[in-house]
Scaffold this active site. Structure first.
Site, PDB file in Angstrom:
ATOM      1  N   ASP A   9     -37.426   4.757 -44.504  1.00  0.00           N
ATOM      2  CA  ASP A   9     -35.813   4.222 -44.202  1.00  0.00           C
ATOM      3  C   ASP A   9     -35.815   2.742 -44.989  1.00  0.00           C
ATOM      4  O   ASP A   9     -36.352   1.784 -44.434  1.00  0.00           O
ATOM      5  CB  ASP A   9     -35.390   4.280 -42.712  1.00  0.00           C
ATOM      6  CG  ASP A   9     -33.889   4.123 -42.606  1.00  0.00           C
ATOM      7  OD1 ASP A   9     -33.441   3.210 -43.586  1.00  0.00           O
ATOM      8  OD2 ASP A   9     -33.303   4.599 -41.819  1.00  0.00           O
ATOM      9  N   HIS A  42     -32.921   6.649 -45.381  1.00  0.00           N
ATOM     10  CA  HIS A  42     -31.737   6.518 -44.479  1.00  0.00           C
ATOM     11  C   HIS A  42     -30.755   7.698 -44.497  1.00  0.00           C
ATOM     12  O   HIS A  42     -29.783   7.630 -45.091  1.00  0.00           O
ATOM     13  CB  HIS A  42     -30.980   5.061 -44.669  1.00  0.00           C
ATOM     14  CG  HIS A  42     -30.310   4.861 -43.505  1.00  0.00           C
ATOM     15  ND1 HIS A  42     -30.673   4.727 -42.238  1.00  0.00           N
ATOM     16  CD2 HIS A  42     -28.939   4.408 -43.304  1.00  0.00           C
ATOM     17  CE1 HIS A  42     -29.874   4.013 -41.373  1.00  0.00           C
ATOM     18  NE2 HIS A  42     -28.643   4.222 -42.009  1.00  0.00           N
ATOM     19  N   SER A  71     -27.393   5.969 -37.338  1.00  0.00           N
ATOM     20  CA  SER A  71     -27.351   4.581 -37.653  1.00  0.00           C
ATOM     21  C   SER A  71     -26.634   3.600 -36.570  1.00  0.00           C
ATOM     22  O   SER A  71     -27.093   3.757 -35.599  1.00  0.00           O
ATOM     23  CB  SER A  71     -26.873   4.669 -38.953  1.00  0.00           C
ATOM     24  OG  SER A  71     -27.210   3.067 -39.646  1.00  0.00           O
TER      25      SER A  71
END
Length: 228
Positions: free
Chosen positions: A175, A207, A122
């Site tokens: 996601d 995610h 991320s």
């Protein structure tokens, strides 16, 4: 949770020494927003070769605009996750300088740049991509999970790494936090100026990471770092 004997806790960072006692390669892995170095240390420990040491550092705590100014571990401020939204340019560049310092420390410890893998999840993956592209020496490879390329409009002009830098992008197509579109757009841009970029897509993955994704990471590391 107790740490295994091959872990060293250094401040909030988690450092792992080579399992065979002699490190000839290294991986630096950067966590996502609000996490710590501990969050990914077990996974990295499982997939690294026995001759590889690792560093899972923890970002400083700072207020994050996206989260209403609440303070949490963050590599730089995130103002929005919309395509084309405002970015914390100064913060991203400052964080990349810190990552370059981590890479230089590994080199000073005797690990050649071409045997250092940089990766992250991320926000950490975003920083890993930017840092690798703006580092003048060729790293073994860079891994970006569920992430995006920050300050994308400055590339390829900002790029100083060799065109042969291997890049692995991994992204779930479901996601809800960092849209899969970010991964696709980043991949398309990277392919325009790098020779070895791949995007692996995971159907139904949100995610987070999946076992297949972790397996793909391991295969990428083994491919980028030949056994001594």
């Amino acid at each position: 949770m107790a740490l295994a004997a091959n872990y060293i806790r250094k401040s909030a960072d988690i450092v792992g020494v080579a399992k065979n006692g002699k490190a000839t390669a290294s991986i630096i892995f950067l966590h996502g927003l609000g996490d710590t170095g501990h969050g990914w240390s077990s996974t990295i420990d499982e997939i690294r070769p026995p001759f590889m040491q690792f560093n899972c550092p923890t970002a400083d705590t700072m207020p994050v605009t996206l989260n209403l100014g609440f303070q949490m571990p963050s590599w730089f401020d995130i103002r929005t996750l919309e395509v084309g939204g405002s970015e914390d340019e100064a913060g991203i560049k400052s964080a990349a300088t810190k990552v370059h310092g981590m890479i230089n420390n590994e080199i000073k410890a005797g690990i050649p740049a071409e045997r250092i893998v940089l990766g992250g999840f991320s926000q950490g993956g975003a920083l890993a991509l930017y840092s690798a592209l703006t580092y003048p020496e060729k790293l073994a490879g860079v891994i970006g999970l569920s992430c995006w390329l920050p300050l994308h409009s400055t590339f390829p002009d900002t790029k100083v790494c060799p065109d042969t830098l291997p890049v692995l992008l991994c992204h779930g197509d479901s996601d809800p936090i960092v849209s899969f579109k970010f991964g696709q757009l980043s991949h398309s841009l990277l392919k325009s100026f790098l020779k070895n970029t791949q995007l692996k897509t995971y159907r139904g993955l949100a995610h987070s990471a999946s076992p297949q994704e972790i397996s793909d990471m391991k295969a990428f590391i083994d491919q980028c770092i030949p056994h001594p």
